[in-house]
Design an enzyme around this catalytic site. Structure first.
Site, short mmCIF file in Angstrom:
data_model
loop_
_atom_site.label_atom_id
_atom_site.label_comp_id
_atom_site.label_asym_id
_atom_site.label_seq_id
_atom_site.Cartn_x
_atom_site.Cartn_y
_atom_site.Cartn_z
N ILE A 274 -4.08 0.13 1.47
CA ILE A 274 -4.50 -1.28 1.38
C ILE A 274 -5.58 -1.80 2.05
O ILE A 274 -6.39 -2.68 1.61
CB ILE A 274 -3.24 -2.07 1.92
CG1 ILE A 274 -2.90 -1.73 3.30
CG2 ILE A 274 -2.06 -1.90 1.13
CD1 ILE A 274 -2.01 -2.66 4.07
N CYS A 336 4.44 6.43 -2.09
CA CYS A 336 3.24 6.58 -1.50
C CYS A 336 3.49 6.67 0.02
O CYS A 336 4.37 7.51 0.43
CB CYS A 336 2.59 5.33 -1.77
SG CYS A 336 3.53 3.71 -1.56
N SER A 337 3.48 5.74 0.99
CA SER A 337 3.67 5.62 2.36
C SER A 337 5.15 5.16 2.46
O SER A 337 5.98 5.59 2.69
CB SER A 337 2.81 5.12 3.36
OG SER A 337 1.48 6.07 3.15
N ASP A 338 4.98 3.62 2.21
CA ASP A 338 6.21 2.92 2.44
C ASP A 338 7.13 2.48 1.24
O ASP A 338 8.02 2.19 0.98
CB ASP A 338 6.15 1.76 3.29
CG ASP A 338 5.61 1.95 4.55
OD1 ASP A 338 6.48 2.74 5.20
OD2 ASP A 338 4.82 1.34 5.27
N ASP A 341 3.70 -0.63 -2.02
CA ASP A 341 2.44 -1.04 -2.55
C ASP A 341 1.98 -0.43 -3.85
O ASP A 341 2.00 -0.82 -5.01
CB ASP A 341 1.41 -1.06 -1.54
CG ASP A 341 1.62 -2.12 -0.52
OD1 ASP A 341 1.80 -3.23 -0.75
OD2 ASP A 341 1.47 -1.83 0.76
N ARG A 342 1.46 1.05 -3.53
CA ARG A 342 1.04 1.85 -4.61
C ARG A 342 2.13 2.09 -5.58
O ARG A 342 1.94 2.12 -6.67
CB ARG A 342 0.11 3.07 -3.97
CG ARG A 342 -1.00 2.54 -3.50
CD ARG A 342 -1.72 3.64 -2.80
NE ARG A 342 -1.05 3.69 -1.47
CZ ARG A 342 -1.61 4.31 -0.28
NH1 ARG A 342 -2.55 5.38 -0.58
NH2 ARG A 342 -0.99 4.19 0.92
N LYS A 378 5.45 -6.86 0.05
CA LYS A 378 5.43 -7.58 0.95
C LYS A 378 4.56 -8.79 0.38
O LYS A 378 3.42 -9.09 0.91
CB LYS A 378 4.89 -7.09 2.37
CG LYS A 378 5.92 -5.95 2.76
CD LYS A 378 5.82 -5.66 4.04
CE LYS A 378 4.54 -4.80 4.42
NZ LYS A 378 4.56 -4.53 5.84
#
Lengths: 621, 544
Positions: A274, A336-338, A341-342, A378
């Site tokens: 991000i 992705c990480s959390d 997003d992606r 978010k």
């Protein structure tokens, strides 16, 4: 409102952003509780919602007054000159306060009142029903079932209550897996492809560090691949660049080790995080805002910003998903990480490629509700709804909309909606006028009682349906069931209508969409009239066997439809009444002189000649 | 000379790969005097694949084992691959194509042999633009006359026989002016803007030279232009070179109008790229467009590096400057660069398109191209001898006309309802300018065309294009006459790469074509329902 000290300032100048000769409009600036309003001498109104304001800047005092530059989240930039510094200062301070609210309850959605009663409001919220959507996809079924594990948000706070998981995955496995995943976001179903019996699943990164394992997580992945009766292996797609994922291992996170999981094929797709996206957009906007920008600076700026490269990366990842399912019949797990997003970008875009339903107006709303809102993108943090950490702000959803726009450009007939629909949604993720995008996850939204205190955006968009329809849409065409976009670099273009939505001088002066839309409308109207007339004639013939067809017959059919009459009269000369044809996008009026200047050479050549502005063809209305 | 001497092998078995997404074609390959033919052989359909040899820009041969491959890069930017059986045959065919595609003789070129069905020789050559256009001017103003001083092309070899000049200037004075202008191109009228009463003129540079020569007749002519327009009218000379370059031209006998010698006229310099630099820009853009594997960054940097869109922007804004001078300033405009046959025409023709609603119709646009490019002496044969693929060092080649078409396309994109023609016409003009079975774009000037008897011995492209069956490809279904000037935005964000031309052969065309088909359908449906609803309104009336 305690923040407003000055409500009205007169003799304010609004500068044209791209004019090199500092052309301006003079008018009055009003400050209300929700909007900043500028009314120029032609009575044209410019409304700016406080929540749309991204930054306010007060520049050094000049001879003509105090400049105030406001940048908005919908990429509008306005440049005012306020005659008195005191007024400018007051407005500046008020806007600073008003544009950054500390509490959700102070957002516009909580005071917005469209004059609907409670049942209408509730109906609005019920328009999009995700349970219905999962049914449409074909779950539950023998392989997939609804899990009640997260019914009380006990396992994962940022997931919705209702989650679909493989039937053979027991609750202990789910709980075990969730403990091994960042923020408890364990693998769940995002999209089920009925025909291929393959699934798109989503989760966050595993807490694998350098060597940690989790049997439950391994079981859950196995259960997902087993839920696909056709293909035994599944893809695990890590949407991050490999380097980032490896760095995460040092922090006890990371990615799946192919050796520990049976039948997985692991793949990085390299979408940046991000922070990279935020600064990329920042660079893009800096380039665009330049006055008198040269072609070469524009393209080198576009290249340096990397924006289109990022868009292409997202698109490529989505294509990878669609191909895995269509060509190899394999299920895919994306993270992705959390995983908010992606992962949301790739899952939603992948589903959009696979399923034509998501390319309808209703379907697109469903898609956003499912992969973005319910799975905890978010929105409030990414859009900066509240005065929070600026590092959490990022144009992730904007990128998704841009990818969809690129698809609409490549497949002009595959989408029921048009560009205006995408722009309108983008407008409202920042407007805080409706409840849909407030908060960061479902749990938070329930706590805010959004469904009781605010309205849903979707019914309001449907009320204006006509504005958002793509006249070229062909729902029947078989060729468009699965979209296979070509991501060769040429196909990615700068989205002028998004990033310069309010800079009218840059836009085409006539809109093809509008005119085709009008024609389509008129065609339908005329066909209906023909039918009416035919039935009338029949009736008359029956009644008065060969009596006189009175004038009344002709006039009775559509006494109100004067538009039809004019169009019939004009038929011989033109396709449409001339006025209609010259009307431009966003309905400009004659008072709206959209001048742009090509050069000031004339004034340079001869001081006697006053500075010149090139006129835009004046659009008569 | 016989073509047969140049044809080494008549025929060979070959497979043709016409493009990235098209099916290969197999059959007998045959080289004739003007064409490359591929006949799929007796069992299949009589579908004959045909390529005009003239449209081959470069040829590349490779042999391996007992077969060979020839890659043909065409002037319309298409790339074809031929796999040929036999090494000898490959080499022979390659040599034949090479020899035949680079023939320079005009009168043995294909247009002199092309006799299509349904067309008669001499048709549509009835376009006599200066005369025809003069009729229109004469209706609007009395200040101008049609002069036949160039009847035998002696004054100016690159002008047509008739030109429009100020009524106050007689033919003898014109002869003096011609001597004072490079190539004899004295100032002539190209557009009269009736609403403001101003005119657009073009010429070549004055031959000022190091001695700062002057020419009283030339000065009189320009003075007569101003008095003819309006007492006290102003004039602007738009020089398409930089001030520096214009000054330097004096060393070689040229130059630009001195302020003192031409009262009422002011000079503006708007440097436009021309000649080799423009050709290189074109070559680099086409190269970049041929690479489908490159990364986003590489593509954007090549798009920037080739500078093509910068040239588009410059051309459009200079045209806008000229048009604005007339419409808003009420000034007369004279445009020239050096020879006055390239960037000058680019500016004057675009300015007309911006101001003149009639030039935006199909007929009007064809007349504009005929009058402002062909008759005005743009040396098509020299400029369009090679396109972007040729390995030969460019001598006189320059894609000025293509740049014009690109600018028109940009106008069409910004005013999608205001041009009666669509992208199809622009693409057709591009193709035919570089290689054509028609005679319209042959030679460099009207004089040469007369010598070659182009008018009587070849068919006109306009009659070819104006056949009813071609119309749908050329028309803009959404056209609505727009009586206003169309001022384009020239910001880089508003300009776009002309994908329909530069990426025509590398991208699948279907989606947009299908979409346009749908637009056509909506439009025709409209006409139909409109018609029948109309007849409903009318038909019951007699019964009253």
């Amino acid at each position: 409102m305690e923040h407003i000290r000055t409500t009205k300032v007169e003799q304010v100048k609004l500068l044209d952003r791209f004019s090199t000769s500092n052309k301006s409009l003079t008018g009055t600036l009003y400050l209300t509780a929700t909007h900043l309003l500028f009314i120029d001498s032609h009575q044209k109104e410019t409304w700016i919602l406080h929540h749309h304001i991204a930054s306010v800047e007060k520049l050094a005092l000049t001879t003509s007054g105090c400049p105030l530059v406001i940048q908005c989240k919908n990429f509008r930039i306005v440049h005012f000159i306020v005659p008195r510094e005191r007024d400018c200062h007051d407005i500046y301070n008020s806007l600073l306060q008003l544009s950054k609210q500390a509490k959700y309850e102070d957002l516009y959605a909580f005071s917005y009142n469209p004059k609907q009663n409670d049942s209408e409001r509730l109906q609005g919220w019920q328009l999009i029903d995700l349970a219905e959507e999962y049914k449409r996809m074909g779950v539950p079924n023998p392989h997939w079932q609804l899990s009640d594990a997260n019914r009380e948000y006990k396992i994962c706070e940022t997931y919705p209550r209702e989650l679909y998981v493989p039937r053979i995955a027991s609750k202990p496995i789910i709980v075990g897996s969730s403990k091994f995943r960042s923020k408890g976001r364990f693998p769940v179903l995002s999209y089920y492809h009925q025909e291929k019996e393959a699934a798109i699943c989503r989760c966050s990164q595993p807490l694998s560090g350098f060597s940690a394992r989790c049997l439950e997580d391994e079981h859950l992945l196995q259960a997902i691949s087993k839920a696909n009766p056709v293909n035994r292996y599944m893809y695990v797609v890590d949407t991050r660049p490999k380097l980032n994922a490896m760095a995460n291992r040092a922090a006890g996170k990371g990615y799946e080790n192919e050796d520990n999981y049976s039948n997985i094929r692991f793949q990085f797709v390299g979408i940046e995080n991000i922070h990279v996206m935020r600064s990329s957009l920042q660079k893009l906007l800096e380039v665009n805002g330049t006055k008198g920008l040269s072609v070469n600076d524009f393209y080198s700026g576009l290249e340096n910003s990397g924006w289109l490269r990022h868009i292409k990366a997202v698109m490529d990842a989505a294509i990878f998903l669609a191909k895995a399912i269509m060509v190899e019949n394999a299920s895919v797990l994306v993270h992705c990480s959390d995983g908010w997003d992606r992962t949301s970008q790739v899952c939603s875009l992948g589903s959009l490629l696979l399923d034509s339903y998501y390319r309808t107006i209703k379907g697109f709303m469903v898609l956003i509700e499912k992969d973005w809102i319910s799975f905890g993108h978010k929105f409030s943090e990414r859009c900066g709804h509240l005065d929070g950490d600026p590092k959490e702000v990022s144009p992730v959803f904007t990128q998704f909309l841009e990818c969809v726009w690129h698809l609409t450009e490549q497949f002009p007939q595959a989408f029921e909606f048009n560009e205006a629909f995408l722009l309108q949604i983008h407008e409202h993720i920042h407007s805080c006028q409706f409840g849909n995008f407030l908060g960061n996850c479902q749990k938070e939204r329930e706590e805010l009682k959004l469904k009781e205190k605010t309205y849903s955006l979707w019914p309001f968009l449907l009320d204006d349906l006509k504005k958002y329809l793509n006249p070229l849409y062909s729902s029947k065409s078989q060729r468009f069931t699965v979209l296979e976009p070509n991501t060769v670099s040429f196909n990615f273009k700068f989205w002028r209508n998004m990033y310069h939505q309010f800079d009218r001088t840059l836009h085409p002066r006539q809109s093809v969409f509008n005119i085709i839309m009008n024609m389509n409308e008129q065609n339908k109207q005329l066909e209906k009239d023909i039918q009416d007339l035919e039935s009338k004639i029949k009736q008359c013939k029956n009644k008065q066997s060969d009596g006189v067809l009175t004038k009344e017959l002709l006039h009775s059919v559509h006494p109100e439809s004067s538009a039809l009459k004019t169009s019939l009269c004009l038929k011989e000369q033109t396709l449409l009444p001339v006025n209609d044809a010259l009307r431009t996008i966003e309905g400009s009026n004659p008072a709206d002189n959209r001048y742009c200047d090509y050069t000031e050479e004339f004034s340079k050549a001869e001081p006697g000649v006053v500075s010149l502005e090139y006129g835009v063809a004046r659009m008569t209305c | 000379m016989e073509f047969s001497e140049l044809i080494r092998t008549g025929r060979a078995q070959a497979e043709l790969l016409p493009g990235p997404e098209e099916a290969p074609l197999r059959g007998t390959l045959c080289v004739t005097g003007h064409h490359l033919l591929l006949s799929p052989g007796p069992p299949s359909t009589p579908d004959l694949w045909l390529l005009l040899l003239r449209s081959v820009d470069s040829i590349e041969k490779r042999v391996a084992g007992d077969s060979g491959t020839i890659t043909l890069r065409c002037k319309d930017l298409r790339v074809l691959q031929l796999d040929i059986e036999g090494v000898e045959a490959t080499l022979d065919i390659a040599r034949s194509i090479e020899a035949l595609s680079s023939l320079e003789s005009v009168i043995t070129s294909f247009p002199f042999f092309y006799r299509p069905k349904g067309l008669r020789l001499g048709d549509a050559w009835h376009f006599h633009p200066p005369e025809r256009y003069y009729k229109r001017v004469a209706r609007e103003t009395n200040a101008w006359r049609l002069s036949e001083v160039n009847q035998d092309f002696s004054l100016c070899p690159s002008y047509p026989r008739a030109v429009i000049v100020p009524r106050a200037v007689d033919d003898d004075a014109l002869a003096q002016c011609a001597r004072f202008r490079q190539g004899g191109r004295f100032p002539v009228l190209c557009y009269h803007h009736a609403p403001s009463g101003t005119v657009l003129l073009r010429s070549s540079q004055p031959l000022i030279g190091p001695q700062k020569r002057r020419c009283a007749e030339d000065e009189d002519l320009l003075r007569a232009v101003l008095t003819g327009a309006r007492p006290g009218a102003q004039g602007f000379i738009v020089d398409t070179r930089s001030a520096q370059a214009a000054k330097q031209a004096r060393m070689t006998g040229g130059g630009t109008e001195a302020k003192a010698a031409y009262p009422g006229w002011k000079r503006l310099h708007r440097p436009l790229e021309r000649g080799r630099a423009l050709q290189e820009s074109f070559v680099r853009l086409v190269e970049a467009c041929g690479d489908t594997e490159q990364s986003m960054d590489r593509w954007l940097s090549r798009l920037e590096g080739c500078r093509w869109l910068a040239h588009v922007k410059e051309a459009l804004s200079t045209a806008c400057l000229a048009a604005q001078g007339m419409e808003r300033e009420g000034a007369c405009i004279l445009v020239h660069g050096a020879e006055g046959t390239d960037s000058t025409l680019l500016v004057t023709s675009l300015a007309q398109l911006i101001l003149d609603p009639l030039s935006r119709t199909i007929t009007g646009f064809q007349e504009l191209v005929e009058r402002e490019w062909i008759q005005a002496g743009h040396p098509f044969q020299l400029r369009c001898a090679h396109s972007a693929f040729s390995h030969a060092r460019p001598k006189h080649e320059a894609p000025t006309f293509l740049l014009f078409l690109d600018c028109v396309w940009q106008l069409g994109r910004q005013f999608p309802l205001s041009l009666e023609f669509g992208e199809g016409l622009l693409l057709a003009l591009f193709e035919h300018a570089y290689a054509s079975p028609f005679g319209t774009f042959l030679c460099n000037s009207e004089k040469e065309r007369c010598l070659c008897e182009v008018r009587t011995r070849t068919h006109s492209l306009w009659s070819g294009l104006n056949q009813p069956k071609e119309q749908r490809k050329l028309r803009n279904p959404l056209y609505v006459p727009n009586p206003l000037a169309i001022w384009p935005s020239v910001e880089p964000q508003s300009l776009r790469l002309w994908q329909g031309l530069f990426l025509r052969w590398t991208r699948p065309p279907e989606p947009s074509e299908v979409a346009w088909e749908k637009v056509w359908q909506i439009v025709t449906e409209r006409e139909k329902t409109g018609d029948s609803a109309h007849s409903f309104c009318l038909s019951p009336q007699p019964k009253q």
